[in-house]
Scaffold this motif. Sequence first.
Motif, PDB file in Angstrom:
ATOM      1  N   GLY A   1     -64.866  69.440  -3.630  1.00  0.00           N
ATOM      2  CA  GLY A   1     -64.366  70.775  -3.929  1.00  0.00           C
ATOM      3  C   GLY A   1     -64.015  71.564  -2.684  1.00  0.00           C
ATOM      4  O   GLY A   1     -62.859  71.884  -2.442  1.00  0.00           O
ATOM      5  N   ALA A   2     -64.994  71.888  -1.876  1.00  0.00           N
ATOM      6  CA  ALA A   2     -64.757  72.723  -0.694  1.00  0.00           C
ATOM      7  C   ALA A   2     -64.018  71.937   0.388  1.00  0.00           C
ATOM      8  O   ALA A   2     -64.181  70.718   0.505  1.00  0.00           O
ATOM      9  CB  ALA A   2     -66.079  73.248  -0.151  1.00  0.00           C
ATOM     10  N   PRO A   3     -63.192  72.629   1.204  1.00  0.00           N
ATOM     11  CA  PRO A   3     -62.500  71.960   2.311  1.00  0.00           C
ATOM     12  C   PRO A   3     -63.492  71.419   3.342  1.00  0.00           C
ATOM     13  O   PRO A   3     -64.594  71.948   3.494  1.00  0.00           O
ATOM     14  CB  PRO A   3     -61.633  73.070   2.919  1.00  0.00           C
ATOM     15  CG  PRO A   3     -61.560  74.138   1.890  1.00  0.00           C
ATOM     16  CD  PRO A   3     -62.825  74.058   1.109  1.00  0.00           C
TER      17      PRO A   3
ATOM     18  N   THR B   1     -62.199  63.601  -3.134  1.00  0.00           N
ATOM     19  CA  THR B   1     -61.974  64.964  -2.654  1.00  0.00           C
ATOM     20  C   THR B   1     -62.272  65.982  -3.757  1.00  0.00           C
ATOM     21  O   THR B   1     -62.786  67.072  -3.481  1.00  0.00           O
ATOM     22  CB  THR B   1     -60.533  65.130  -2.146  1.00  0.00           C
ATOM     23  OG1 THR B   1     -59.609  64.685  -3.155  1.00  0.00           O
ATOM     24  CG2 THR B   1     -60.301  64.316  -0.881  1.00  0.00           C
TER      25      THR B   1
ATOM     26  N   THR C   1     -59.555  71.409  10.463  1.00  0.00           N
ATOM     27  CA  THR C   1     -59.600  71.172   9.022  1.00  0.00           C
ATOM     28  C   THR C   1     -59.269  69.715   8.744  1.00  0.00           C
ATOM     29  O   THR C   1     -58.224  69.217   9.168  1.00  0.00           O
ATOM     30  CB  THR C   1     -58.609  72.081   8.282  1.00  0.00           C
ATOM     31  OG1 THR C   1     -58.949  73.450   8.536  1.00  0.00           O
ATOM     32  CG2 THR C   1     -58.650  71.830   6.788  1.00  0.00           C
TER      33      THR C   1
ATOM     34  N   GLU D   1     -69.883  63.449   3.972  1.00  0.00           N
ATOM     35  CA  GLU D   1     -70.255  64.410   2.934  1.00  0.00           C
ATOM     36  C   GLU D   1     -70.636  63.690   1.636  1.00  0.00           C
ATOM     37  O   GLU D   1     -71.612  64.059   0.975  1.00  0.00           O
ATOM     38  CB  GLU D   1     -69.101  65.385   2.677  1.00  0.00           C
ATOM     39  CG  GLU D   1     -68.821  66.328   3.825  1.00  0.00           C
ATOM     40  CD  GLU D   1     -69.991  67.249   4.143  1.00  0.00           C
ATOM     41  OE1 GLU D   1     -70.602  67.790   3.187  1.00  0.00           O
ATOM     42  OE2 GLU D   1     -70.317  67.421   5.324  1.00  0.00           O
TER      43      GLU D   1
END
Length: 298
Positions: A174-176, A170, A193, A247
């Motif tokens: 970095g970004a949600p 995670t 989210t 991701e």
Amino acid sequence: MAASHHPIPQPVLRFAPSPNGWLHLGHALSALENATLAARLDGRLLLRMEDIDPIRCRPEFETAILEDLDWLGIAYERPVRRQSEHMAAYGAALARLEAMGLVYPSFESRSELKAAVAMRVATSGEPWPMDPDGAPLYPGMAKSLTAAERTARIAANAPYAWRLDMAAATARLGAPLSWSEVDAHGLPVRDVTANPARWGDVIVARKDVPTSYHLSVVVDDAVQGITHVVRGEDLFEATSVHRLLQELLGLPRPLYRHHRLLLGSDGRKLSKNDGATGLRELREQGLTAADVHRRLDL
């Protein structure tokens, strides 16, 4: 200069059962949800056999699944993708995670993990955190092993599981993270989210089976070009892990729909393990596909 227009890709959906038992009404609901949305979107429907478990998955169950889908009138494209035939692809994904320093082997048995959690609870007096499925989060003992100790244990043929270092994974992004949830017509209804940290250091592969559900499903969805993942709401929380893996591995982000579950008389979802009545039994009792549609309120 005329504006360039990029064609919108045709929607692609998949029904992905595990051939480790007979299909029941819950599976029929999921298969029909996929088939219905594919038809509404003028999309394609694929069939995937999630057969990474070599002990429980058997050819007769796959044959029965194909018979049940034909009986329900569900058309899908051939060939069928079988996960057991693509272990190299999952191994390559695992190797990428390892190269990024995001996975590590853990060697504890279930009983050893249970004892370690019990000891920590007794010491702290606080309840131990659980993942969304109700299992205790991994206590992290194997993280303290040196590279030499890990190599020695693997060389000694010790059983192990590859775990995702959740904190490192995670932090790397970095970004949600989020995903888009769609309705029964494929229309976006909300952005969700993702919270993969709730799962702790999840298992992404094992020594004897070099993959896991989490790893296989994101690789397969990418390879098959799946645009809409339609599955039961019992997998809603797992989507956080899948978004993280997508991701990390640079894979496409599908849309998601988590449909209702069918519950038994005990209030729990229908399950093969609990002996839920199979579709083949309903067929033998004289029910028709139309009867199933009515029973499912479709």
